[in-house]
Write a protein that holds these residues in place. Structure first.
Motif, PDB file in Angstrom:
ATOM      1  N   PRO A  86       0.803  -1.216   0.000  1.00  0.00           N
ATOM      2  CA  PRO A  86       0.000   0.000   0.000  1.00  0.00           C
ATOM      3  C   PRO A  86       0.842   1.276   0.000  1.00  0.00           C
ATOM      4  O   PRO A  86       1.814   1.396   0.763  1.00  0.00           O
ATOM      5  CB  PRO A  86      -0.810  -0.118   1.296  1.00  0.00           C
ATOM      6  N   LEU A  87       0.464   2.200  -0.859  1.00  0.00           N
ATOM      7  CA  LEU A  87       1.069   3.529  -0.880  1.00  0.00           C
ATOM      8  C   LEU A  87      -0.049   4.560  -0.931  1.00  0.00           C
ATOM      9  O   LEU A  87      -0.864   4.563  -1.855  1.00  0.00           O
ATOM     10  CB  LEU A  87       2.004   3.711  -2.068  1.00  0.00           C
ATOM     11  N   MET A 131       2.629   9.767  -8.427  1.00  0.00           N
ATOM     12  CA  MET A 131       2.785   8.529  -7.662  1.00  0.00           C
ATOM     13  C   MET A 131       1.582   7.612  -7.844  1.00  0.00           C
ATOM     14  O   MET A 131       1.719   6.388  -7.978  1.00  0.00           O
ATOM     15  CB  MET A 131       3.021   8.853  -6.187  1.00  0.00           C
ATOM     16  N   GLN A 132       0.397   8.191  -7.850  1.00  0.00           N
ATOM     17  CA  GLN A 132      -0.806   7.382  -8.038  1.00  0.00           C
ATOM     18  C   GLN A 132      -0.808   6.684  -9.394  1.00  0.00           C
ATOM     19  O   GLN A 132      -1.305   5.569  -9.528  1.00  0.00           O
ATOM     20  CB  GLN A 132      -2.045   8.251  -7.892  1.00  0.00           C
ATOM     21  N   LYS A 133      -0.244   7.346 -10.395  1.00  0.00           N
ATOM     22  CA  LYS A 133      -0.212   6.778 -11.740  1.00  0.00           C
ATOM     23  C   LYS A 133       0.852   5.703 -11.900  1.00  0.00           C
ATOM     24  O   LYS A 133       0.626   4.679 -12.561  1.00  0.00           O
ATOM     25  CB  LYS A 133       0.031   7.900 -12.754  1.00  0.00           C
ATOM     26  N   LEU A 134       2.029   5.914 -11.279  1.00  0.00           N
ATOM     27  CA  LEU A 134       3.181   5.066 -11.561  1.00  0.00           C
ATOM     28  C   LEU A 134       3.402   3.933 -10.567  1.00  0.00           C
ATOM     29  O   LEU A 134       4.086   2.960 -10.905  1.00  0.00           O
ATOM     30  CB  LEU A 134       4.445   5.934 -11.623  1.00  0.00           C
ATOM     31  N   ILE A 135       2.860   4.042  -9.363  1.00  0.00           N
ATOM     32  CA  ILE A 135       3.155   3.045  -8.323  1.00  0.00           C
ATOM     33  C   ILE A 135       1.937   2.150  -8.132  1.00  0.00           C
ATOM     34  O   ILE A 135       0.873   2.618  -7.705  1.00  0.00           O
ATOM     35  CB  ILE A 135       3.549   3.742  -7.006  1.00  0.00           C
ATOM     36  N   PRO A 136       2.050   0.864  -8.444  1.00  0.00           N
ATOM     37  CA  PRO A 136       0.886  -0.037  -8.377  1.00  0.00           C
ATOM     38  C   PRO A 136       0.206  -0.061  -7.016  1.00  0.00           C
ATOM     39  O   PRO A 136      -1.017  -0.179  -6.926  1.00  0.00           O
ATOM     40  CB  PRO A 136       1.468  -1.405  -8.740  1.00  0.00           C
ATOM     41  N   GLY A 137       0.986   0.030  -5.954  1.00  0.00           N
ATOM     42  CA  GLY A 137       0.419  -0.025  -4.609  1.00  0.00           C
ATOM     43  C   GLY A 137      -0.482   1.140  -4.263  1.00  0.00           C
ATOM     44  O   GLY A 137      -1.185   1.107  -3.242  1.00  0.00           O
ATOM     45  N   ALA A 175      -2.977   2.058  -6.150  1.00  0.00           N
ATOM     46  CA  ALA A 175      -4.306   1.779  -6.702  1.00  0.00           C
ATOM     47  C   ALA A 175      -5.287   1.407  -5.597  1.00  0.00           C
ATOM     48  O   ALA A 175      -4.983   0.582  -4.735  1.00  0.00           O
ATOM     49  CB  ALA A 175      -4.224   0.656  -7.724  1.00  0.00           C
ATOM     50  N   GLY A 176      -6.447   2.047  -5.625  1.00  0.00           N
ATOM     51  CA  GLY A 176      -7.498   1.727  -4.676  1.00  0.00           C
ATOM     52  C   GLY A 176      -7.307   2.261  -3.277  1.00  0.00           C
ATOM     53  O   GLY A 176      -8.106   1.958  -2.387  1.00  0.00           O
ATOM     54  N   GLN A 177      -6.268   3.056  -3.036  1.00  0.00           N
ATOM     55  CA  GLN A 177      -6.030   3.603  -1.701  1.00  0.00           C
ATOM     56  C   GLN A 177      -6.848   4.883  -1.492  1.00  0.00           C
ATOM     57  O   GLN A 177      -7.143   5.609  -2.450  1.00  0.00           O
ATOM     58  CB  GLN A 177      -4.542   3.898  -1.505  1.00  0.00           C
ATOM     59  N   ALA A 208      -6.637   5.291  10.600  1.00  0.00           N
ATOM     60  CA  ALA A 208      -7.760   4.618   9.940  1.00  0.00           C
ATOM     61  C   ALA A 208      -7.284   3.770   8.766  1.00  0.00           C
ATOM     62  O   ALA A 208      -7.742   2.633   8.567  1.00  0.00           O
ATOM     63  CB  ALA A 208      -8.787   5.643   9.481  1.00  0.00           C
ATOM     64  N   TRP A 209      -6.360   4.318   7.993  1.00  0.00           N
ATOM     65  CA  TRP A 209      -5.813   3.603   6.830  1.00  0.00           C
ATOM     66  C   TRP A 209      -5.064   2.341   7.259  1.00  0.00           C
ATOM     67  O   TRP A 209      -5.259   1.275   6.694  1.00  0.00           O
ATOM     68  CB  TRP A 209      -4.897   4.553   6.073  1.00  0.00           C
ATOM     69  N   MET A 210      -4.245   2.456   8.277  1.00  0.00           N
ATOM     70  CA  MET A 210      -3.495   1.301   8.752  1.00  0.00           C
ATOM     71  C   MET A 210      -4.435   0.252   9.358  1.00  0.00           C
ATOM     72  O   MET A 210      -4.189  -0.945   9.246  1.00  0.00           O
ATOM     73  CB  MET A 210      -2.457   1.730   9.786  1.00  0.00           C
ATOM     74  N   GLY A 211      -5.539   0.718   9.963  1.00  0.00           N
ATOM     75  CA  GLY A 211      -6.481  -0.223  10.553  1.00  0.00           C
ATOM     76  C   GLY A 211      -7.215  -1.038   9.510  1.00  0.00           C
ATOM     77  O   GLY A 211      -7.592  -2.167   9.773  1.00  0.00           O
TER      78      GLY A 211
END
Length: 294
Positions: A237-238, A256-262, A264-266, A291-294
């Motif tokens: 996840p990123l 970063m959203q475009k180039l880093i697969p992790g 996606a969907g975050q 919240a994100w880590m949870g």
């Protein structure tokens, strides 16, 4: 190499900073200061600051992360905060900062790291994660990037770079205040000035803008390109968290959203604030991370 230690009384009674100091030796006899708060058995959240701040920047976020059960580690980069300062400019390079941080995470044997990084904390942290991928579980990148010099820098950055190299006295606290959308109290501005009794202590802060790769032949460009090759395959996840009033890094989240697969969907975040969103929206950012880590 001339090493300076900021007198401890400069850090007395800082507002909102009750944390216990810790030190590690990195490089050649350099003392790196860091905070280590929360459950020592929990997976670490590594908070990396940038230019020209120090771990004080994260003071609003640390209690929220600790309160959620996390171990929180926040180092001061060499040349900043309570860490040692080197007088000679040539002692600082992009690679030297990477080496010092690599030594730091290896000595503490940090594993399953959640990286939270902003400004130069990202320029270093994204490289650090790419070069030590097995140690990192996820990344939250804020108002930052990983430049290779292959794309021209923004005009806002070039203006900052010129300013930092030409002004006679670098006004650290004032610069941080100018990078916020909220007005910082005088004692908070003074806390950002605390590590730097005079100009001889500010070498790292003055050098950092020159170390950002702005040309394809920059010394750091090959290693940053190699890091991008790792990040473009990164499945962990990123999360991006950029602010809406930062002209220097605007648009970096979309890259970063475009180039880093992790990425996606975050649940990517845009917060109201300036470059130093830890000051403008630190509590909200910390709650979003929990919240994100949870």
């Amino acid at each position: 190499m001339t090493i300076l230690h900021t007198p401890p009384d400069r850090f007395a009674n800082l507002p909102g900073y009750p944390f216990t100091p810790h030190y590690l030796t990195v490089g050649k006899d350099l003392q790196l200061h860091y905070l280590d708060e929360g459950d020592p058995t929990a997976a670490p959240v590594l908070l990396l600051h940038g230019e020209p701040t120090w771990s004080y920047l994260y003071r609003k976020m640390i209690p929220i992360l600790v309160g959620a059960g996390h171990r929180v580690i926040a180092p001061d980069l060499i040349g900043f905060g309570k860490s040692d300062k080197i007088v000679e400019a040539e002692a600082y390079s992009y690679q030297s900062h990477i080496d010092w941080l690599t030594s730091f995470i290896q000595q503490l044997d940090l594993q399953h790291i959640t990286l939270v990084c902003q400004d130069w904390g990202g320029l270093l942290g994204l490289r650090l994660a790419a070069e030590n991928e097995s140690r990192f579980a996820r990344i939250c990148a804020a108002n930052t990037g990983l430049p290779t010099g292959d794309q021209p820098p923004s005009e806002a950055f070039l203006q900052w770079q010129t300013f930092s190299q030409t002004i006679a006295s670098l006004p650290i606290g004032q610069l941080i205040s100018m990078g916020c959308t909220t007005k910082l109290p005088a004692d908070v501005v003074a806390a950002y000035d605390a590590p730097f009794p005079d100009e001889t202590y500010k070498t790292a802060a003055r050098v950092f803008p020159k170390l950002v790769p702005t040309r394809p032949d920059d010394p750091a460009a090959p290693a940053n390109r190699a890091a991008w090759q790792v990040l473009m395959q990164w499945q962990k996840p990123l999360l991006t968290c950029f602010s809406d009033h930062d002209p220097i890094t605007a648009g970096g989240d979309k890259v970063m959203q475009k180039l880093i697969p992790g990425a996606a969907g975050q649940p990517h975040i845009t917060l109201s604030g300036g470059h130093f969103l830890q000051e403008d929206a630190g509590e909200e950012w910390a709650r979003r991370i929990v919240a994100w880590m949870g």
